[in-house]
Motif scaffolding. Sequence first.
Motif, PDB file in Angstrom:
ATOM      1  N   CYS A 114      32.710  42.125  36.765  1.00 21.16           N
ATOM      2  CA  CYS A 114      32.783  40.766  37.313  1.00 21.16           C
ATOM      3  C   CYS A 114      31.548  39.964  36.921  1.00 21.16           C
ATOM      4  O   CYS A 114      31.656  38.788  36.548  1.00 21.16           O
ATOM      5  CB  CYS A 114      32.908  40.822  38.830  1.00 21.16           C
ATOM      6  N   ASP A 152      38.221  49.618  40.167  1.00 22.62           N
ATOM      7  CA  ASP A 152      37.616  49.880  41.471  1.00 22.62           C
ATOM      8  C   ASP A 152      38.025  48.787  42.446  1.00 22.62           C
ATOM      9  O   ASP A 152      38.801  47.890  42.101  1.00 22.62           O
ATOM     10  CB  ASP A 152      36.084  49.977  41.365  1.00 22.62           C
ATOM     11  N   ASP A 153      37.508  48.866  43.664  1.00 23.99           N
ATOM     12  CA  ASP A 153      37.914  47.926  44.719  1.00 23.99           C
ATOM     13  C   ASP A 153      37.677  46.472  44.349  1.00 23.99           C
ATOM     14  O   ASP A 153      38.328  45.573  44.893  1.00 23.99           O
ATOM     15  CB  ASP A 153      37.164  48.236  46.022  1.00 23.99           C
ATOM     16  N   ASN A 154      36.715  46.212  43.475  1.00 24.03           N
ATOM     17  CA  ASN A 154      36.390  44.831  43.112  1.00 24.03           C
ATOM     18  C   ASN A 154      37.417  44.188  42.190  1.00 24.03           C
ATOM     19  O   ASN A 154      37.501  42.967  42.108  1.00 24.03           O
ATOM     20  CB  ASN A 154      35.018  44.777  42.436  1.00 24.03           C
ATOM     21  N   ARG A 209      39.598  39.015  41.553  1.00 23.39           N
ATOM     22  CA  ARG A 209      39.872  38.967  42.982  1.00 23.39           C
ATOM     23  C   ARG A 209      39.432  37.662  43.638  1.00 23.39           C
ATOM     24  O   ARG A 209      39.985  37.264  44.660  1.00 23.39           O
ATOM     25  CB  ARG A 209      39.178  40.142  43.681  1.00 23.39           C
ATOM     26  N   ASP A 210      38.429  37.027  43.086  1.00 18.39           N
ATOM     27  CA  ASP A 210      37.930  35.780  43.685  1.00 18.39           C
ATOM     28  C   ASP A 210      37.699  34.764  42.575  1.00 18.39           C
ATOM     29  O   ASP A 210      36.808  34.924  41.743  1.00 18.39           O
ATOM     30  CB  ASP A 210      36.633  36.049  44.442  1.00 18.39           C
ATOM     31  N   MET A 245      29.861  42.875  44.029  1.00 17.54           N
ATOM     32  CA  MET A 245      30.328  42.524  42.689  1.00 17.54           C
ATOM     33  C   MET A 245      29.926  43.613  41.703  1.00 17.54           C
ATOM     34  O   MET A 245      28.778  44.029  41.667  1.00 17.54           O
ATOM     35  CB  MET A 245      29.720  41.179  42.259  1.00 17.54           C
ATOM     36  N   ASN A 246      30.882  44.098  40.893  1.00 14.90           N
ATOM     37  CA  ASN A 246      30.540  45.130  39.925  1.00 14.90           C
ATOM     38  C   ASN A 246      30.119  44.495  38.594  1.00 14.90           C
ATOM     39  O   ASN A 246      30.143  43.279  38.425  1.00 14.90           O
ATOM     40  CB  ASN A 246      31.707  46.108  39.726  1.00 14.90           C
TER      41      ASN A 246
END
Length: 269
Positions: A5, A176-178, A34-35, A1-2
């Motif tokens: 988030c 980013d990916d998160n 994302r979640d 988690m960044n």
Amino acid sequence: MNWICAALLNEIRSREYDKLFLVHNETSNGTAIRDMSEIKKIVSDKGAKLLVDDVSGFGGYNMDMQGIYAMVTSSQKNLAAIPGIGIIFLSEQAYNDINSSPPVNVPFYLDLKTSLKFLEKAETAYTPSTGSFMSLNLALKILDKEGFDNRVKRIAASADFIRNTLMSNDVKIFGDDNIYSNTVICFYSNDSDIIKKLETCGITISKGMGKIADKTLRIGTMGMINNHYIGKFLNTYLSLAGKNVIIREDDIPVTTQLPDFLIDDVNLA
């Protein structure tokens, strides 16, 4: 988690509210939540109601709607119909709350309670945009033919491939990916004329928005995105950027391609 988030979750935990309005997929900068599971838990523990704007997200993610009070999307974007129809998903609780609520002073066209009464009779409360409904009906048939899960996989695979190809050619992606979105890619560009250059090649893209408007570009990876459009965009953009790279059909994952049985249903430009 960044940290983004974490900061969002901290805000949702620390504030008091009875309703939380949330944008799931943000087109202005190509990011998404994302979640949603932790957010739904926090909202539920507070005894509050979660209302979600998923206009550009629905159909691009496998969304678990359990715990969402109400959600909205639209006929364009990932459903790939023409614009013009707003689509509302209601939980059983939201449906019952609306039907049991006292009359409210809202315009007739925006009175959801009235629309629900007409819906029970398979009618609309006012003369509809028939062409928009016909377009949506066809788009939903195509979606059913492809399969919801398959569309999500195709859209996600397309976004991943485009992002990875751009990054491997020194293009910086916002986020980013998160928090990357499945349906919009936002990336940095130093060429102030690139939009006009792409237009001369038959490709239309948009600038970013807000504070990053003058530094970024955005492309959609929604709806009927597939290997045909992916190759056309990447080869054109990389060529204009001076990169000696050619993306061949074999380079593009098969998961981005439309199924053979859908080719006749979709007009490839």
